[in-house]
Design a protein around this motif. Structure first.
Motif, PDB file in Angstrom:
ATOM      1  N   ALA A  89       0.834  -1.204   0.000  1.00 18.62           N
ATOM      2  CA  ALA A  89       0.000   0.000   0.000  1.00 18.62           C
ATOM      3  C   ALA A  89       0.871   1.258   0.000  1.00 18.62           C
ATOM      4  O   ALA A  89       0.563   2.241  -0.692  1.00 18.62           O
ATOM      5  N   TYR A  90       1.947   1.228   0.763  1.00 16.12           N
ATOM      6  CA  TYR A  90       2.864   2.376   0.830  1.00 16.12           C
ATOM      7  C   TYR A  90       3.411   2.702  -0.560  1.00 16.12           C
ATOM      8  O   TYR A  90       3.412   3.858  -0.997  1.00 16.12           O
ATOM      9  N   ASN A  91       3.888   1.673  -1.251  1.00 19.79           N
ATOM     10  CA  ASN A  91       4.456   1.895  -2.587  1.00 19.79           C
ATOM     11  C   ASN A  91       3.396   2.347  -3.585  1.00 19.79           C
ATOM     12  O   ASN A  91       3.660   3.199  -4.446  1.00 19.79           O
ATOM     13  N   ARG A  92       2.198   1.798  -3.486  1.00 22.54           N
ATOM     14  CA  ARG A  92       1.118   2.182  -4.406  1.00 22.54           C
ATOM     15  C   ARG A  92       0.773   3.665  -4.283  1.00 22.54           C
ATOM     16  O   ARG A  92       0.678   4.387  -5.265  1.00 22.54           O
ATOM     17  N   VAL A  93       0.556   4.091  -3.048  1.00 21.16           N
ATOM     18  CA  VAL A  93       0.114   5.463  -2.831  1.00 21.16           C
ATOM     19  C   VAL A  93       1.180   6.452  -3.287  1.00 21.16           C
ATOM     20  O   VAL A  93       0.859   7.535  -3.807  1.00 21.16           O
ATOM     21  N   ARG A  94       2.442   6.109  -3.127  1.00 25.14           N
ATOM     22  CA  ARG A  94       3.525   6.992  -3.595  1.00 25.14           C
ATOM     23  C   ARG A  94       3.495   7.158  -5.109  1.00 25.14           C
ATOM     24  O   ARG A  94       4.049   8.115  -5.646  1.00 25.14           O
ATOM     25  N   SER A  99      -5.986   2.442  -5.389  1.00 23.90           N
ATOM     26  CA  SER A  99      -6.866   1.272  -5.481  1.00 23.90           C
ATOM     27  C   SER A  99      -6.622   0.336  -4.301  1.00 23.90           C
ATOM     28  O   SER A  99      -5.490   0.201  -3.809  1.00 23.90           O
ATOM     29  N   LEU A 100      -7.677  -0.331  -3.849  1.00 27.59           N
ATOM     30  CA  LEU A 100      -7.559  -1.314  -2.772  1.00 27.59           C
ATOM     31  C   LEU A 100      -7.485  -2.750  -3.303  1.00 27.59           C
ATOM     32  O   LEU A 100      -7.307  -3.683  -2.521  1.00 27.59           O
ATOM     33  N   ASN A 101      -7.638  -2.922  -4.599  1.00 24.85           N
ATOM     34  CA  ASN A 101      -7.609  -4.270  -5.168  1.00 24.85           C
ATOM     35  C   ASN A 101      -6.284  -4.956  -4.856  1.00 24.85           C
ATOM     36  O   ASN A 101      -5.210  -4.383  -5.029  1.00 24.85           O
TER      37      ASN A 101
END
Length: 335
Positions: free
Chosen positions: A126-131, A136-138
């Protein structure tokens, strides 16, 4: 009179910081080597009656014979584990061996819980995604820890601290150890045979020492009776796990999550910066290729409190042995 020299092996910058800080009271001469102690590096020791070593240093009969020839009187382990030391050879050579049996068990227990939460809730992903502006939560679906059955293998200081943590999460805790802990039983931990824990646990956390009986305790046979999608956490010793068997179980989706802070062949990898190298260990490369595997590099002990206790206990152990005092740290004396 010149100060007594202690030769340190497998040292990192943080070892020097903590030992130099607390040596102000003890006034030893500290000689630090980054290299591992083994057959090739034992010749680095000069006029030092004490060597201080860590988990991946090699202290077999040959190295110990070389230490004895150099006049070494004490092997001081700045860790709890001692499976890398030939204690019989040390005893025959007249070399005393001491360790740090307890240095903030909470540090390792809390790291084990951090690995569980990270694998479950996928906070690293999640950390890497948001950066990258991906909200998305998928693919981030986790599960409630509350109500799950946690198997704790080994209820010494660290296993006991871990059991108390997971009880706080509302988990059912099953434990295995050769000796039951009455305090844990009073607060709800149930001791069961090992096979029963393998069959019932949603999450297994390993906190036992490495012995002939516990080597590869996680293997194809024990994995075969575990729940599908089981989570396995190892913050103890790498050789508790048979790595090829675990890789097969990951490929077959028998293991749903794996968190390891230790690895059987870690002496070739951990505590080094290999970012520019080609790693030749196919097993660790395969493990790191799985999206449901989390590897940390023997980090569980790494807190300010633990490093403080390691330095203080090690320096006091050496002082007691050199001065012939009553050895206060009874659990720390091995030979």
């Amino acid at each position: 009179m010149n100060p007594i020299k202690i030769s340190f092996f497998s040292t990192q910058p943080y070892d020097k910081v903590f030992f130099e800080k607390y040596n102000a009271e003890y006034k030893f001469e500290l000689d630090f080597f980054e290299t591992q102690l083994n057959h090739h590096t034992v010749e680095l020791i000069q006029d030092s009656p004490v060597v201080c070593v860590f988990v991946n240093d090699v202290l077999d009969a040959g190295v110990i014979a070389a230490l004895a020839n150099k006049g070494v009187l004490i092997i001081a382990l700045r860790c709890a584990g001692f499976n890398n030391v030939d204690l019989d050879a040390a005893k025959k050579a007249g070399i005393r061996v001491c360790r740090v049996p307890s240095y903030s068990p909470e540090a390792v227990a809390e790291h084990a819980m951090a690995m569980i939460l990270t694998l479950n809730r996928k906070t690293h992903k999640a950390y890497n995604r948001v950066r990258e502006q991906n909200f998305s939560l998928n693919g981030l679906l986790g599960f409630d820890l509350h109500g799950k059955t946690i198997g704790v293998i080994g209820t010494g200081n660290i296993g006991k601290a871990f059991a108390k943590i997971v009880l706080g999460f509302g988990c059912k805790v099953l434990a295995f150890d050769i000796a039951k802990d009455e305090e844990l039983e009073k607060i709800g931990v149930q001791y069961e045979p090992l096979d029963t824990i393998f069959k019932l646990a949603d999450i297994l956390s390993l906190h036992c020492p490495l012995t002939e009986k516990t080597k590869h305790i996680i293997n194809a046979t024990s994995l075969s009776i575990m729940k599908k999608n089981v989570m396995i956490i190892n913050t103890s010793r790498g050789a508790l796990i048979n790595t090829p068997d675990v890789i097969d179980a990951l490929k077959d989706a028998k293991i749903g999550y794996l968190g390891i802070d230790v690895y059987e062949q870690e002496e070739k990898l951990f505590f080094k910066d290999l970012s520019e190298d080609i790693i030749q260990d196919d097993d660790i490369q395969r493990l790191m290729s799985f999206p449901n595997v989390l590897v940390t590099a023997h980090q569980a002990f790494f807190t300010n409190e633990a490093l403080t206790q390691i330095a203080l206990t090690t320096l006091q152990n050496v002082t007691d042995l050199l001065e012939g005092n009553e050895f206060a740290n009874k659990a720390g004396l091995l030979s």
